[in-house]
Design an enzyme around this catalytic site. Sequence first.
Site, PDB file in Angstrom:
ATOM      1  N   GLU A 182      -8.727  -4.232  22.918  1.00 48.75           N
ATOM      2  CA  GLU A 182     -10.158  -4.338  23.275  1.00 48.75           C
ATOM      3  C   GLU A 182     -10.965  -5.059  22.198  1.00 48.75           C
ATOM      4  OE1 GLU A 182     -11.965  -3.076  26.316  1.00 48.75           O
ATOM      5  OE2 GLU A 182     -12.982  -4.699  25.287  1.00 48.75           O
TER       6      GLU A 182
ATOM      7  N   GLY B 129     -22.756 -13.349   5.062  1.00 52.63           N
ATOM      8  CA  GLY B 129     -21.398 -12.869   5.325  1.00 52.63           C
ATOM      9  C   GLY B 129     -20.944 -13.092   6.754  1.00 52.63           C
TER      10      GLY B 129
ATOM     11  N   GLY C 197     -18.229  -7.067  12.934  1.00 54.33           N
ATOM     12  CA  GLY C 197     -18.721  -5.996  12.060  1.00 54.33           C
ATOM     13  C   GLY C 197     -17.661  -4.909  12.012  1.00 54.33           C
TER      14      GLY C 197
ATOM     15  N   GLY D 166     -15.739  -8.017  19.682  1.00 56.06           N
ATOM     16  CA  GLY D 166     -15.957  -6.885  18.768  1.00 56.06           C
ATOM     17  C   GLY D 166     -16.170  -5.570  19.499  1.00 56.06           C
TER      18      GLY D 166
ATOM     19  N   LYS E 290     -10.172 -16.727  21.973  1.00 57.48           N
ATOM     20  CA  LYS E 290     -10.745 -15.688  22.847  1.00 57.48           C
ATOM     21  C   LYS E 290     -10.763 -16.163  24.299  1.00 57.48           C
ATOM     22  CE  LYS E 290     -13.295 -13.782  19.000  1.00 57.48           C
ATOM     23  NZ  LYS E 290     -14.489 -13.949  18.181  1.00 57.48           N
TER      24      LYS E 290
ATOM     25  N   ASP F  40     -11.758 -20.264  16.926  1.00 55.87           N
ATOM     26  CA  ASP F  40     -11.816 -18.816  17.182  1.00 55.87           C
ATOM     27  C   ASP F  40     -12.226 -18.559  18.647  1.00 55.87           C
ATOM     28  OD1 ASP F  40     -12.394 -15.878  16.090  1.00 55.87           O
ATOM     29  OD2 ASP F  40     -14.163 -16.489  17.201  1.00 55.87           O
TER      30      ASP F  40
HETATM   31  P1  NAP Z   1      -9.685  -8.020   6.341  1.00 58.68           P
HETATM   32  O1  NAP Z   1     -10.993  -7.453   5.904  1.00 58.68           O
HETATM   33  O2  NAP Z   1      -9.240  -9.318   5.771  1.00 58.68           O
HETATM   34  O3  NAP Z   1      -8.561  -6.919   6.022  1.00 58.68           O
HETATM   35  C1  NAP Z   1      -7.189  -7.156   6.173  1.00 58.68           C
HETATM   36  C2  NAP Z   1      -6.439  -5.937   5.633  1.00 58.68           C
HETATM   37  O4  NAP Z   1      -5.054  -6.123   5.921  1.00 58.68           O
HETATM   38  C3  NAP Z   1      -6.574  -5.731   4.133  1.00 58.68           C
HETATM   39  O5  NAP Z   1      -6.753  -4.371   3.850  1.00 58.68           O
HETATM   40  C4  NAP Z   1      -5.211  -6.211   3.582  1.00 58.68           C
HETATM   41  O6  NAP Z   1      -4.786  -5.487   2.457  1.00 58.68           O
HETATM   42  C5  NAP Z   1      -4.290  -5.886   4.742  1.00 58.68           C
HETATM   43  N1  NAP Z   1      -3.109  -6.737   4.768  1.00 58.68           N
HETATM   44  C6  NAP Z   1      -3.071  -8.080   4.928  1.00 58.68           C
HETATM   45  N2  NAP Z   1      -1.793  -8.518   4.912  1.00 58.68           N
HETATM   46  C7  NAP Z   1      -1.025  -7.421   4.746  1.00 58.68           C
HETATM   47  C8  NAP Z   1       0.369  -7.203   4.631  1.00 58.68           C
HETATM   48  N3  NAP Z   1       1.238  -8.219   4.687  1.00 58.68           N
HETATM   49  N4  NAP Z   1       0.828  -5.928   4.472  1.00 58.68           N
HETATM   50  C9  NAP Z   1      -0.038  -4.884   4.400  1.00 58.68           C
HETATM   51  N5  NAP Z   1      -1.391  -5.034   4.502  1.00 58.68           N
HETATM   52  C10 NAP Z   1      -1.858  -6.289   4.663  1.00 58.68           C
HETATM   53  O7  NAP Z   1      -9.625  -8.156   7.924  1.00 58.68           O
HETATM   54  P2  NAP Z   1     -10.651  -7.557   9.006  1.00 58.68           P
HETATM   55  O8  NAP Z   1     -11.927  -8.331   8.983  1.00 58.68           O
HETATM   56  O9  NAP Z   1     -10.706  -6.076   8.871  1.00 58.68           O
HETATM   57  O10 NAP Z   1      -9.902  -7.979  10.358  1.00 58.68           O
HETATM   58  C11 NAP Z   1      -8.755  -7.308  10.812  1.00 58.68           C
HETATM   59  C12 NAP Z   1      -8.401  -7.816  12.205  1.00 58.68           C
HETATM   60  O11 NAP Z   1      -9.471  -7.517  13.085  1.00 58.68           O
HETATM   61  C13 NAP Z   1      -8.196  -9.341  12.306  1.00 58.68           C
HETATM   62  O12 NAP Z   1      -7.184  -9.622  13.224  1.00 58.68           O
HETATM   63  C14 NAP Z   1      -9.529  -9.833  12.822  1.00 58.68           C
HETATM   64  O13 NAP Z   1      -9.422 -11.042  13.549  1.00 58.68           O
HETATM   65  C15 NAP Z   1      -9.921  -8.690  13.739  1.00 58.68           C
HETATM   66  N6  NAP Z   1     -11.358  -8.561  13.983  1.00 58.68           N
HETATM   67  C16 NAP Z   1     -12.202  -8.436  12.927  1.00 58.68           C
HETATM   68  C17 NAP Z   1     -13.554  -8.296  13.169  1.00 58.68           C
HETATM   69  C18 NAP Z   1     -14.532  -8.137  12.020  1.00 58.68           C
HETATM   70  O14 NAP Z   1     -15.724  -8.000  12.288  1.00 58.68           O
HETATM   71  N7  NAP Z   1     -14.091  -8.138  10.785  1.00 58.68           N
HETATM   72  C19 NAP Z   1     -14.044  -8.298  14.495  1.00 58.68           C
HETATM   73  C20 NAP Z   1     -13.142  -8.397  15.550  1.00 58.68           C
HETATM   74  C21 NAP Z   1     -11.791  -8.530  15.274  1.00 58.68           C
HETATM   75  P3  NAP Z   1      -5.524  -5.637   1.017  1.00 58.68           P
HETATM   76  O15 NAP Z   1      -6.901  -5.117   1.226  1.00 58.68           O
HETATM   77  O16 NAP Z   1      -4.746  -4.765   0.112  1.00 58.68           O
HETATM   78  O17 NAP Z   1      -5.474  -7.093   0.687  1.00 58.68           O
END
Ligand code: NAP
Length: 448
Positions: free
Chosen positions: A130, A188, A309, A135, A206, A202
């Site tokens: 989802e 940000g 977010g 988001g 989607k 991106d």
């Molecule tokens: P992020 O802030 O970059 O966090 C990624 C996390 O994954 C970090 O904690 C990192 O560890 C960990 N990680 C990366 N590679 C790894 C590995 N090989 N083994 C173990 N841990 C690993 O990413 P995010 O923004 O939370 O996004 C996560 C997902 O949600 C993505 O697919 C993104 O497209 C999706 N998403 C995000 C948002 C948003 O608003 N941020 C919205 C919709 C969808 P470290 O911290 O130790 O480096």
Amino acid sequence: MIEYRNLRVAILGAGSVGAQVASLLLEHGDELASRVGAGLELVGVAVRDPKAKRTTDIPKHLITTDARTLILGADIVIELMGGLEPAREYIELAMNSGADVITANKALLATHGPELFAIAEQVGAQLYYEAAVGGAIPIIRPLRDSLAGDRVHRILGIVNGTTNYILDRMDTEGDSLEEALAAATELGYAEADPTADIGGYDAAQKATILASLAFHTAVPLESVYREGIEKITHAQVLAARNAGYVVKLLAVCERMVDAETGVEGVSARVHPALVPLAHPLAAVHGANNAVFLEAEAAGSLMFYGAGAGGVQTASAVLGDVVSAARRHVIGGPGVAESTQANLPILPISSVTTRYQITLEVVDRPGVLAAIATMFSEHGVSVEAVQQSVRPEPVQDGGAPTATLVIGTHEATESALAATVASLDANESVAEVTSVLRVEGIQMPELVR
Ligand code: NAP
């Protein structure tokens, strides 16, 4: 009542989304347990750097760098690492070892979705996503479940918050693209390398996910036509507003009939478009997302809210966790991906829409008529023409020029491309300065 054992939940990643999911699971565990009918026990959170500072307090004993062992001991695995590898490998490992998987990873689904769904079906696992589009906005479940009895004809989506923020600032604050991008970066909303957002990559990922679900057809990422907002200028945004439109980066997914071949198929495209100010999508401001959908029986629906977010996205992830956990308790097969319609994918040249073309032409008698003829020769019908004469010639010594803004009726992309090629080659045309598609004017003819 039979007490169900606790379900073991593992999170891969503790970044913006993962850290929030971990905290909400720990904080609202009792409430979620009563909704599920079983306890949800967070058994670990895999990260790369165990010493890194997190946005929420995750108990130290839950943090691990051993993702594999964590996966092998879990009933539900939540993948929030992002990227293609090792996310794909870990999701496969989880499903093959009997766990259900929740992911927010649009890049992975757009690239490896069909093979992951095939594994899920083969081993009887659930794969929920989802949060991968929009988001916090519930759009995947409505498409998969609520609208499963209807026929979706068209989706117009603002699915990238960064570009919506930039275009909105250009419209409301008078910023240039560069100024608006700098503001988005400071807040940000934009990454250090903004290519994925600005270039429409991106949004294309989607579009693949939405089109595949809506049309029960696997729509590969390579088939999605893509144009970003790099070339959008403040002058275009201003001219759009004066003409009663706003510029939005849209993901357009359509079920349609190719006018030339009569083939019924689907198309998905991402590009900047002019949206009439009266359309509900025109009111989507800032970094918000919205998906406007037209279905045969339901008519028009709009889903609107925070497209990103950490905590907002965590809401969608937890909804999936509850769904997956309920199935563990109740039993039965997971939700299979529905691609049985298997419609042909139509190229961008088959698409029919309206256009607004801005040209710089030599200001002399007869030019307007000659240009109108070029449009009609290619079967493109002109709806409206606005003309303004430049007080100064374009270049020293050059002939005075006039700006023409030409709005068309519906025409195919191939007819429009041929018209633009003729305009480019004509000596009376100094420059074709902009070609924008116009979307959301009227319901397309429904395919029945
Ligand atoms: P992020 O802030 O970059 O966090 C990624 C996390 O994954 C970090 O904690 C990192 O560890 C960990 N990680 C990366 N590679 C790894 C590995 N090989 N083994 C173990 N841990 C690993 O990413 P995010 O923004 O939370 O996004 C996560 C997902 O949600 C993505 O697919 C993104 O497209 C999706 N998403 C995000 C948002 C948003 O608003 N941020 C919205 C919709 C969808 P470290 O911290 O130790 O480096």
